[in-house]
Design a protein around this motif. Sequence first.
Motif, short mmCIF file in Angstrom:
data_model
loop_
_atom_site.label_atom_id
_atom_site.label_comp_id
_atom_site.label_asym_id
_atom_site.label_seq_id
_atom_site.Cartn_x
_atom_site.Cartn_y
_atom_site.Cartn_z
N GLY A 1 16.12 38.06 -23.15
CA GLY A 1 16.70 36.79 -22.71
C GLY A 1 18.04 36.44 -23.33
O GLY A 1 18.54 35.33 -23.15
N GLU B 1 21.11 35.84 -20.58
CA GLU B 1 21.17 34.58 -19.84
C GLU B 1 21.95 33.52 -20.60
O GLU B 1 22.67 32.71 -20.00
N ASN C 1 25.29 38.73 -16.00
CA ASN C 1 24.01 38.47 -15.34
C ASN C 1 24.05 38.72 -13.83
O ASN C 1 23.11 38.36 -13.11
#
Length: 423
Positions: A123, A126, A185
């Motif tokens: 993560g 992000e 992303n």
Amino acid sequence: MKFVDQLKNRLMYPAAYTYIAWQSNLSKIKSWGKKDQVRFAQPYAGQKIMLMALYQKGRIRDDVVAAMSAARALGIYVVGVNTLKLGNPDDYREVMDCYIERYNFGRDFGSYKSGFNYMYSQGLAEKCPRLLMINDSLFFSSKHMSSFLRDMFASNVEVLGSTENFEIEHHLGSFCIAMSNSILNHKKLKSYWRNYKCSDIRPLVIKTGEMKLSKVLKSTVSHLEGFRSLYDTAHVAKVLKSNPVILDGVANLSRHSDLVDWPRFSFAAVVKAFAANYVHSSATIAGVSVSLEGSDLSVVNTQYAGSVFEVEDYICNSINNSAAVGANLSATIRDEVVAQFVDCFARGSQIHQSNTFLHKIGLPLIKLDGIYRGMFNSRDIEKVTDDLDASQQESFRRIMYSRPFGGSVLTGWKLAAFMRGLI
């Protein structure tokens, strides 16, 4: 004899490629089941990230440590992915936030893939405002490192390389590329890394790694100006036009190695172009054939010229109406110097073609394969060394001179492989 050697290398190339491919496939098989090992990872709080692909055994080179320290000082979260093993990874917690070791297969793009996969799975991607991917195929000059990192991380250019490469087709040097959150992303980039197949075959890595990555990144930007390099041709032309000191000494900052066929800048070429375009003789009016392609000026007046000022002096002494023309003559000569240098700069891999010049104007990256690939000779190395901080000069010399030109020291199948870029 040279023709015979070239023919022999060409005949040996298929066997060399087969052997390299066999080694790559063997390494691929050995890598099966070998998972990346995260040795340590500090909590991530949404900082900008520097992902560094490493090939470091036992300890990390001092210049690499300095580059990481410069990033950490700017508040950057540093992720290191190493294909070898460190003696004591915990020694580097002060310069890396996350350290991963992986099996030695796939060259630098294998490490990049591991790093991107880690950021996507955990993560980090992000939340990351901007990412810089970089590898240790470079020597990092402490002289400009902090300012360079600030420029790369502060830029709003969606995909920003340090330099670009016009060999085969235009692409960014994959040794240093920064990208925005939207690019990091983007579904196309995620798909690229998910589907990328690792290999130890150098030409294949260049094709499916460096060049294809540039195509993918170019397809993800929102506008044409969103994909470029910090030290591109436009920037170089601007520096030359605005900095008289750099312009005056440009010949001493140009590549001296003649082992590659990219054009090299020289004042001789400037004089030749100037003579062809601007110098005229009354003899031609009378119908007398006179060549003024540069060499005629040197017949009139042979003179050493190591700077733009000395070139101007040389040309002025060779032209009858130089005093009357005055400032216009000087401006024309300097415009020709800029044009000749920029034309040379734009050829091939810019960091190899003009590394001495680029370091002088602020790029802290020096390619470690410069001598090995024939891009640099000892004069080029000494010019760069003279411009480094004194504390780095000895280590830089040792690293660079430890890898002599492959075309001179390799033999047999290794020479055949080297001459075609396999190793």
